[in-house]
Design a protein around this motif. Sequence first.
Motif, short mmCIF file in Angstrom:
data_model
loop_
_atom_site.label_atom_id
_atom_site.label_comp_id
_atom_site.label_asym_id
_atom_site.label_seq_id
_atom_site.Cartn_x
_atom_site.Cartn_y
_atom_site.Cartn_z
N ILE A 71 0.83 -1.20 0.00
CA ILE A 71 0.00 0.00 0.00
C ILE A 71 0.86 1.25 0.00
CG2 ILE A 71 -0.31 0.35 2.49
CD1 ILE A 71 -3.12 0.41 -0.11
N TRP A 72 2.00 1.21 0.69
CA TRP A 72 2.91 2.34 0.72
C TRP A 72 3.48 2.62 -0.68
CZ3 TRP A 72 8.63 1.83 2.41
CH2 TRP A 72 9.26 3.07 2.35
N TRP A 73 4.02 1.58 -1.31
CA TRP A 73 4.61 1.76 -2.64
C TRP A 73 3.57 2.14 -3.68
CZ3 TRP A 73 7.73 -3.42 -2.05
CH2 TRP A 73 8.84 -3.19 -1.23
N PHE A 74 2.36 1.58 -3.54
CA PHE A 74 1.30 1.86 -4.50
C PHE A 74 0.91 3.34 -4.46
CE2 PHE A 74 -3.36 1.70 -5.61
CZ PHE A 74 -3.17 1.46 -6.96
N TYR A 75 0.74 3.88 -3.26
CA TYR A 75 0.37 5.29 -3.14
C TYR A 75 1.49 6.21 -3.62
CZ TYR A 75 -3.91 4.23 -0.55
OH TYR A 75 -5.15 3.79 -0.20
N LEU A 76 2.75 5.82 -3.37
CA LEU A 76 3.87 6.60 -3.89
C LEU A 76 3.87 6.61 -5.41
CD1 LEU A 76 6.85 5.59 -1.54
CD2 LEU A 76 5.65 7.79 -1.62
N ALA A 77 3.60 5.45 -6.02
CA ALA A 77 3.56 5.35 -7.48
C ALA A 77 2.43 6.20 -8.04
CB ALA A 77 3.40 3.89 -7.91
N LEU A 78 1.26 6.16 -7.40
CA LEU A 78 0.13 6.96 -7.88
C LEU A 78 0.40 8.45 -7.75
CD1 LEU A 78 -2.99 5.06 -6.47
CD2 LEU A 78 -2.19 5.13 -8.83
N ALA A 79 1.13 8.83 -6.69
CA ALA A 79 1.42 10.25 -6.47
C ALA A 79 2.40 10.79 -7.50
CB ALA A 79 1.97 10.46 -5.07
N ALA A 80 3.33 9.95 -7.97
CA ALA A 80 4.40 10.42 -8.85
C ALA A 80 4.18 10.09 -10.32
CB ALA A 80 5.74 9.83 -8.40
N GLY A 81 3.36 9.10 -10.63
CA GLY A 81 3.23 8.63 -12.00
C GLY A 81 1.82 8.71 -12.54
N PRO A 82 1.64 8.33 -13.80
CA PRO A 82 0.31 8.34 -14.42
C PRO A 82 -0.55 7.19 -13.94
CG PRO A 82 1.94 7.48 -15.96
CD PRO A 82 2.70 7.89 -14.73
N MET A 83 -1.71 7.51 -13.39
CA MET A 83 -2.60 6.47 -12.86
C MET A 83 -3.03 5.51 -13.95
SD MET A 83 -6.10 6.99 -10.62
CE MET A 83 -5.24 8.00 -9.44
N SER A 84 -3.12 6.00 -15.20
CA SER A 84 -3.57 5.16 -16.31
C SER A 84 -2.60 4.03 -16.61
CB SER A 84 -3.77 6.02 -17.56
OG SER A 84 -2.57 6.70 -17.90
N VAL A 85 -1.37 4.13 -16.12
CA VAL A 85 -0.38 3.07 -16.29
C VAL A 85 -0.16 2.32 -14.98
CG1 VAL A 85 2.01 2.54 -16.94
CG2 VAL A 85 0.78 4.37 -18.11
N VAL A 86 -0.05 3.06 -13.88
CA VAL A 86 0.26 2.45 -12.59
C VAL A 86 -0.82 1.48 -12.15
CG1 VAL A 86 0.56 2.93 -10.13
CG2 VAL A 86 1.69 4.38 -11.83
#
Length: 280
Positions: A71-86
Motif C-alpha cells: 500500500i505504501w509503494w502503491f500510493y507513492l507510485a500513484l502520487a508520482a506517475g500516471p494512474m492510467s499506467v500504474v
Amino acid sequence: MLALVAAVGYGVSDFLGGVASRRVAALRFVIVSYPLSLLLVLAVAPLVGGDLTPESLGWGAAAGVAGGLAIWWFYLALAAGPMSVVSPLTAVLVAGIPVLVGIATGERPGPVAYAGIAIALVAVVLVSRESKEGVAGDEQPRFTANVAWLTVGSGVAFALMFVALHRVPAGTGLWPLGMSRLTATLVVWAVALGVRQMIRPPSRVYPHIIAVAVLDVIANGALMFAFQGGMLSLVSVIGALYPAATVLLAMVVLGERIGRGQMTGMVLALTAVGMITAAA
C-alpha cells in the motif's frame, strides 16, 4: 462466493479511501484504519474460534508485512506517475503472479477455469485503466524508472500477500488475520514516522476510516477463508477483480463517466466470475 465478497469489499474500501484521500493524505488515513482493523479482528476472533498455531501466525505476519509495503509503494507510485499506467500494471501483477504460483505448485484448474482466468486478467487491465491525465506539457505525470519500480514492487507485494494468505492453514479462525493487521500496522507506522506524517487525520474523515476498517476485515477474512477452500489460481484472480466495484461506485455515486474499455472490462469480469465459479 467468498472470493467475490473479498473483491467487492476491497473495491468499496478503495472507493471510500479514494474519496477520503482528497481531503487527507493516504498515509495519514491508513495509520488509523489499520489499527482499527486490528481491534475489530481481536473483538471478533474469540467468537469465531480456531487454533493459535505458529505456522498460521507466521503466514499471517508475512501477509501483513507484504500488504503494508504494497500500500505504501502503491500510493507513492500513484502520487508520482500516471494512474492510467500504474493502476492496471499493479492489478495485472496482483492477479497474475498468484495464478503462476498456483500452477507452478501443481494446481490444474481445468480448461474452462483457464479460459476464465485469461478473461479475468484482461478484465482487470481494462477496468483498472483510467483516462489519460488531461494535463499538457511537463506537468503531465511520467512513468519514470522510479515509478516503474514502485509500481512493480507494489504489485508483487500485493501478490505475495495473496500467496501468504493462501498458506494459512484451515481451522485457525481469524487469529492469522489479527497478526496480519498487527504487522501491517507496524509497517505503516514505521513509514509514517520515517517521513514525519504520523499525524492524526481530521475528524471529518473518521466515518470513512471506520467504514474502510470494517471492509478491510470483511475482505481479508473472506479471502483467507476462500483460499482455505479453493485453489490459489482461481480464488486470487476473482479477488483481484476489485477495481470493478470501485469503478461502478464512482460511476453511480460520483457520476463519473467510464470509457468503453472499462465497460467492456466489467462485462468480461462478470463473464470470468461465472466461468471460474462453474469450473470450481
